[in-house]
Design a protein around this motif. Structure first.
Motif, PDB file in Angstrom:
ATOM      1  N   ILE A 108       0.706  -1.251  -0.002  1.00  0.00           N
ATOM      2  CA  ILE A 108       0.137   0.004   0.004  1.00  0.00           C
ATOM      3  C   ILE A 108       0.988   1.200   0.125  1.00  0.00           C
ATOM      4  O   ILE A 108       0.669   2.143  -0.811  1.00  0.00           O
ATOM      5  N   PHE A 109       1.980   1.007   0.885  1.00  0.00           N
ATOM      6  CA  PHE A 109       2.866   2.340   0.931  1.00  0.00           C
ATOM      7  C   PHE A 109       3.474   2.461  -0.493  1.00  0.00           C
ATOM      8  O   PHE A 109       3.742   3.623  -1.017  1.00  0.00           O
ATOM      9  N   MET A 110       4.182   1.426  -1.138  1.00  0.00           N
ATOM     10  CA  MET A 110       4.560   1.575  -2.320  1.00  0.00           C
ATOM     11  C   MET A 110       3.626   1.875  -3.442  1.00  0.00           C
ATOM     12  O   MET A 110       3.967   3.027  -4.110  1.00  0.00           O
ATOM     13  N   MET A 111       2.304   1.613  -3.390  1.00  0.00           N
ATOM     14  CA  MET A 111       1.440   2.024  -4.194  1.00  0.00           C
ATOM     15  C   MET A 111       1.155   3.533  -3.923  1.00  0.00           C
ATOM     16  O   MET A 111       0.999   4.526  -5.149  1.00  0.00           O
ATOM     17  N   ALA A 112       1.296   3.971  -2.846  1.00  0.00           N
ATOM     18  CA  ALA A 112       1.003   5.591  -2.536  1.00  0.00           C
ATOM     19  C   ALA A 112       2.050   6.301  -3.386  1.00  0.00           C
ATOM     20  O   ALA A 112       1.910   7.258  -3.799  1.00  0.00           O
ATOM     21  N   GLY A 113       3.208   5.834  -3.345  1.00  0.00           N
ATOM     22  CA  GLY A 113       4.526   6.338  -3.970  1.00  0.00           C
ATOM     23  C   GLY A 113       3.976   6.435  -5.556  1.00  0.00           C
ATOM     24  O   GLY A 113       4.380   7.478  -6.077  1.00  0.00           O
ATOM     25  N   VAL A 117     -12.101   1.802  10.181  1.00  0.00           N
ATOM     26  CA  VAL A 117     -11.435   2.761  10.430  1.00  0.00           C
ATOM     27  C   VAL A 117      -9.879   2.643  10.889  1.00  0.00           C
ATOM     28  O   VAL A 117      -9.154   3.440  10.482  1.00  0.00           O
ATOM     29  N   THR A 118      -9.614   1.554  11.372  1.00  0.00           N
ATOM     30  CA  THR A 118      -8.238   1.293  11.354  1.00  0.00           C
ATOM     31  C   THR A 118      -7.536   1.021  10.233  1.00  0.00           C
ATOM     32  O   THR A 118      -6.292   1.628  10.011  1.00  0.00           O
ATOM     33  N   PHE A 119      -8.180   0.408   9.228  1.00  0.00           N
ATOM     34  CA  PHE A 119      -7.434   0.500   7.902  1.00  0.00           C
ATOM     35  C   PHE A 119      -7.230   1.982   7.263  1.00  0.00           C
ATOM     36  O   PHE A 119      -6.252   2.383   6.648  1.00  0.00           O
ATOM     37  N   VAL A 120      -8.310   2.885   7.535  1.00  0.00           N
ATOM     38  CA  VAL A 120      -8.432   4.198   7.041  1.00  0.00           C
ATOM     39  C   VAL A 120      -7.125   5.009   7.783  1.00  0.00           C
ATOM     40  O   VAL A 120      -6.373   5.463   6.995  1.00  0.00           O
ATOM     41  N   ILE A 121      -6.841   4.663   8.922  1.00  0.00           N
ATOM     42  CA  ILE A 121      -5.856   5.498   9.895  1.00  0.00           C
ATOM     43  C   ILE A 121      -4.550   4.905   9.168  1.00  0.00           C
ATOM     44  O   ILE A 121      -3.703   5.592   8.917  1.00  0.00           O
ATOM     45  N   GLY A 122      -4.426   3.427   9.252  1.00  0.00           N
ATOM     46  CA  GLY A 122      -3.116   2.945   8.687  1.00  0.00           C
ATOM     47  C   GLY A 122      -2.955   3.391   7.117  1.00  0.00           C
ATOM     48  O   GLY A 122      -1.320   3.575   7.155  1.00  0.00           O
ATOM     49  N   SER A 123      -3.795   3.215   6.595  1.00  0.00           N
ATOM     50  CA  SER A 123      -3.360   3.764   5.161  1.00  0.00           C
ATOM     51  C   SER A 123      -3.180   5.153   4.981  1.00  0.00           C
ATOM     52  O   SER A 123      -2.282   5.481   4.177  1.00  0.00           O
ATOM     53  N   ALA A 124      -3.909   6.209   5.760  1.00  0.00           N
ATOM     54  CA  ALA A 124      -3.350   7.429   5.630  1.00  0.00           C
ATOM     55  C   ALA A 124      -2.049   7.568   6.147  1.00  0.00           C
ATOM     56  O   ALA A 124      -1.147   8.332   5.472  1.00  0.00           O
ATOM     57  N   MET A 125      -1.650   7.155   7.082  1.00  0.00           N
ATOM     58  CA  MET A 125      -0.280   7.299   7.894  1.00  0.00           C
ATOM     59  C   MET A 125       0.664   6.550   6.810  1.00  0.00           C
ATOM     60  O   MET A 125       1.721   7.184   6.426  1.00  0.00           O
ATOM     61  N   ALA A 126       0.321   5.614   6.175  1.00  0.00           N
ATOM     62  CA  ALA A 126       1.490   4.915   5.215  1.00  0.00           C
ATOM     63  C   ALA A 126       1.204   5.982   3.999  1.00  0.00           C
ATOM     64  O   ALA A 126       2.700   6.039   3.494  1.00  0.00           O
ATOM     65  N   ALA A 127       0.297   6.568   3.582  1.00  0.00           N
ATOM     66  CA  ALA A 127       0.462   7.590   2.441  1.00  0.00           C
ATOM     67  C   ALA A 127       1.411   8.803   2.950  1.00  0.00           C
ATOM     68  O   ALA A 127       2.440   9.014   2.111  1.00  0.00           O
ATOM     69  N   ILE A 128       1.185   9.095   4.062  1.00  0.00           N
ATOM     70  CA  ILE A 128       1.878  10.555   4.243  1.00  0.00           C
ATOM     71  C   ILE A 128       3.616  10.056   4.609  1.00  0.00           C
ATOM     72  O   ILE A 128       4.529  10.543   4.270  1.00  0.00           O
ATOM     73  N   GLY A 129       3.771   8.762   5.129  1.00  0.00           N
ATOM     74  CA  GLY A 129       4.994   8.130   5.226  1.00  0.00           C
ATOM     75  C   GLY A 129       5.690   8.017   4.076  1.00  0.00           C
ATOM     76  O   GLY A 129       6.816   8.119   3.714  1.00  0.00           O
ATOM     77  N   SER A 130       4.949   7.444   2.938  1.00  0.00           N
ATOM     78  CA  SER A 130       5.346   7.327   1.794  1.00  0.00           C
ATOM     79  C   SER A 130       5.795   8.669   1.329  1.00  0.00           C
ATOM     80  O   SER A 130       7.012   8.446   0.419  1.00  0.00           O
ATOM     81  N   PRO A 171       8.333  -1.467  -8.208  1.00  0.00           N
ATOM     82  CA  PRO A 171       7.469  -2.251  -7.348  1.00  0.00           C
ATOM     83  C   PRO A 171       7.612  -3.061  -6.436  1.00  0.00           C
ATOM     84  O   PRO A 171       6.893  -3.457  -5.520  1.00  0.00           O
ATOM     85  N   PHE A 172       9.025  -3.002  -6.056  1.00  0.00           N
ATOM     86  CA  PHE A 172       9.581  -3.696  -4.992  1.00  0.00           C
ATOM     87  C   PHE A 172       9.949  -2.834  -3.926  1.00  0.00           C
ATOM     88  O   PHE A 172      10.657  -3.232  -2.970  1.00  0.00           O
ATOM     89  N   SER A 173       9.801  -1.604  -4.007  1.00  0.00           N
ATOM     90  CA  SER A 173      10.680  -0.602  -3.074  1.00  0.00           C
ATOM     91  C   SER A 173       9.688  -0.346  -1.828  1.00  0.00           C
ATOM     92  O   SER A 173      10.187  -0.092  -1.002  1.00  0.00           O
ATOM     93  N   GLY A 174       8.587  -1.238  -1.650  1.00  0.00           N
ATOM     94  CA  GLY A 174       7.947  -1.246  -0.417  1.00  0.00           C
ATOM     95  C   GLY A 174       8.549  -2.516   0.420  1.00  0.00           C
ATOM     96  O   GLY A 174       8.342  -2.125   1.726  1.00  0.00           O
ATOM     97  N   THR A 175       8.869  -3.450  -0.060  1.00  0.00           N
ATOM     98  CA  THR A 175       8.945  -4.647   0.754  1.00  0.00           C
ATOM     99  C   THR A 175       9.990  -4.305   2.021  1.00  0.00           C
ATOM    100  O   THR A 175       9.488  -4.749   3.197  1.00  0.00           O
TER     101      THR A 175
END
Lengths: 293, 384
Positions: A44-49, A192-205, A217-221
């Motif tokens: 998810i983090f990689m896709m946000a990238g 809600v948990t997934f919303v928070i987690g994904s939002a944080m992953a997007a900002i982190g990304s 495609p593998f830079s998230g692993t």
């Protein structure tokens, strides 16, 4: 090392740690509630990238950033609904396999759609502005990451500890079945948990890739694995623990790389995992859980 | 009547099947030039079937989840490669920094043995080293919730990859250049037709490995594994030593995975660290899940089916498809893997039992299948 370079490395380390902390929060929250290692989180983090790469191609950054966060949240929730929700009653291993399946799917999909070649990450010019303090120079993103991380964590802690929603989340993570009996809408809480987690992953990304320049495609692993270790290090299920773990791993990785051991900096992360599992399996600030039969 | 087949007729059927298989394999391998694709698919499938069965031993029978397959295979592959590359050509493989002197003198010492013994030594040593690593990881991790095993092994496999390709290992693993000139399976002899052994050798080794794992599963250890899978606490209360059995399962599984890794090195003839990425582990998980967690024959069957469709039958997914002058847009590089990952998700979500569930292949079920179609479900649930 002179004091200037040490300070420089500490700054880089804290900045990297902040990005790790944000991703680790996603792991810790999902594990706390579903007891699931969400292998798809790193992708998810990689896709946000990738979303950012494409968004920045057509619009300015102030619009692109919220849009990317929204799309990432959507992706996270869709994954939860499609791949994890049908397996609620299944053995835990099935959900784990499902999350690996999603990770495999996202990686292959990214390879198919965007090719395996690295895509250049767009520069968000204000984030890249270089500041000079004394003899230490760093771009804004380096200073911004830890501050933003701490602000987000305080908001999240407030949400978890002082709101009704947070109370429900804590209840579900404490005892899934009882919480359900008490009338808590489990599926809503999980979303809600997934919303928070994904939002944080997007900002982190955004913060992570701004310093890295390219996405594959593998830079998230690998960052994903490290962030899971960070979550375990701090105590899985605990948000402050994830943040602490993220900073520890970020700083130690930066220093090992600076000393010329970049090959072993990844190995060190997993050495940390093994050590913490031997000496303090509940993590640095995790609470002890007794197994009920 | 067919259901009550006697033990004798089953043995007879098994023997016939083995004879037919061996003859077919022999015919294929001596005509390698005309059946090149089939031979290489069969080689790869049989190698992956060892890994799939060993993953199933851990995952399907013991209920532990290891994601270190690629790492353990890398260990086996590199060790087998180092010992099987002939000492005459080794300098051209390590053309940048040369092989470490201590390893070279050890290799020269082994040269008194025929090459088959050296390869076997390499395979076994690879297995033992992988087993040792597994034991070391297992001691701290297996005491805890088995979730951590997945992450620890996944991390381990990434570290192994990083270390194998690091410049500090140049004199042993040839760093990022990888190893080449690895001998294949074919037995070189003046008396045998060219190509003999290129199928029979990997099939024989696979049969040996898989038979060992089947015997382990059927022994009291295997019953203990299954008890742990069903309920760890209850198993412990019945007097099963949890850590010991989990360790045993993990070590055997890693040992076999490394042997398969060694065979893969011989199949590919040249390896480097990029061969053993996480996606390799995922590919094997795909095979195990499609075959059915807890079914050995399912894993074997699915290893052949998945490999053949991936490398051969479904290759066209990656080529542009033009029908009647119209290019269908979906078909291009990478589409095949997307199809496979969707297939994995479909199996995980809707057909959780995979091809075989936890049943095993049996002749009586196969022979009575066409007649019993409507009732197949009832009879099939019984374990063969």
């Amino acid at each position: 090392m002179t004091s200037t370079t040490i300070i420089q490395h500490i700054l880089t380390g804290i900045s990297l740690g902040g990005a790790y902390a944000l991703i680790a929060i996603g792991y810790t929250l999902v594990y706390g509630i579903l007891l699931l290692i969400n292998f798809a989180h790193s992708d998810i983090f990689m896709m946000a990238g990738y979303f950012m790469v494409f968004a920045m191609a057509v619009m300015p950054w102030p619009i692109a950033i919220p849009l990317v966060i929204a799309v990432t949240i959507f992706l996270g929730v869709v994954i939860e609904k499609a791949a994890y929700k049908p397996l609620r009653a299944a053995p835990r291993m099935s959900i784990m396999i499902s999350s690996i399946g999603v990770s495999y799917l996202l990686q292959n999909l990214a390879t198919y759609l965007f090719s395996a070649l690295p895509k250049g990450y767009p520069t968000i010019s204000p984030l890249k502005r270089v500041f000079q303090i004394g003899s230490v120079s760093a771009s804004l993103v380096t200073f911004l990451t830890p501050v933003l991380t701490l602000i987000l964590v305080f908001i999240l802690m407030y949400l978890i500890n002082h709101t009704k929603l947070g109370m429900a989340m804590r209840a579900v993570s404490k005892d899934y079945d009882t919480a359900k009996l008490m009338g808590i809408k489990i599926n809503q809480i999980i979303s809600v948990t997934f919303v928070i987690g994904s939002a944080m992953a997007a900002i982190g990304s955004i913060l992570y890739f701004t310093d890295r320049m390219s996405v594959t495609p593998f830079s998230g692993t690998l960052p994903g694995l490290k962030c899971f270790v960070a979550a375990v290090l701090g105590g899985i299920g605990s948000v402050p623990g994830a943040v602490l773990g993220g900073f520890i791993i970020g700083i130690s990785e930066t220093f090992l790389t600076a000393m010329g051991y970049s090959t072993y900096s990844d190995a060190f992360t997993f050495l940390l995992l093994i050590l913490i599992l031997i000496f303090r399996p509940t993590g640095l600030i995790g609470e002890t859980v007794t197994d009920k039969v | 009547m067919l259901r009550s087949m006697t033990k004798k007729s089953t043995t007879l059927l098994n023997l016939t099947a083995v004879v037919v298989l061996v003859t077919l394999l022999y015919l294929l391998e001596i005509n390698k030039n005309s059946f090149g694709m089939a031979v290489s698919i069969l080689q790869k499938s049989v190698i992956l079937s060892i890994v799939a069965v060993s993953m199933n031993l851990l995952n399907g029978f013991t209920g532990l989840f290891s994601l270190g397959q690629a790492g353990f295979m890398a260990i086996g592959a590199y060790i087998t490669a180092i010992f099987s590359i002939s000492s005459d050509t080794i300098d051209s493989v390590y053309y940048t920094s040369g092989l470490a002197p201590w390893l070279m003198s050890f290799k020269l010492g082994l040269d008194v043995f025929p090459s088959a013994i050296r390869i076997l030594f390499g395979l076994l040593l690879g297995g033992v080293v992988a087993g040792l690593f597994a034991a070391l990881i297992g001691i701290p991790v297996l005491r805890l919730k088995s979730d951590y095993l997945a992450i620890a092994t996944l991390g381990f496999s990434e570290i192994i990859r990083a270390i194998l390709s690091s410049p500090q290992m140049d004199q042993i693993t040839n760093g990022s250049y990888g190893l080449k000139n690895i001998p294949g399976f074919a037995i070189e002899s003046d008396f045998l037709p060219v190509g003999t052994g290129s199928l029979l050798v990997p099939f024989a080794i696979a049969a040996l490995c898989i038979t060992f794992m089947v015997m382990l599963i059927k022994s009291s250890y295997g019953r203990a594994f299954m008890a742990i899978r069903e309920d760890g606490v209850a198993a412990e209360a019945m007097g099963i030593n949890l850590l010991k059995h989990k360790e045993l399962s993990f070590i055997v599984s890693s040992f076999m995975t490394a042997i398969a890794g060694g065979l893969l090195a011989m199949f590919m003839r040249s390896i480097d660290a990029r061969t053993f990425q996480i996606s390799m582990t995922y590919d094997i998980l795909l095979i195990v899940v499609i075959g059915g967690l807890g079914s050995i024959t399912g894993s074997i069957l699915s290893a052949f089916l998945v490999t053949a469709s991936k490398e051969w039958w479904l290759r066209f997914f990656d080529q542009p498809l033009i029908t009647g002058g119209i290019t269908i847009p979906l078909f291009r590089t990478g589409f095949r893997m997307v199809v496979f990952s969707v297939l994995l998700m479909v199996v995980v979500l809707f057909f959780r039992r995979g091809l075989m569930g936890n049943r095993e292949f049996s002749w009586s079920a196969l022979l009575s299948w066409p007649k019993r179609m409507p009732k197949a479900k009832k009879g099939a649930n019984k374990r063969g």
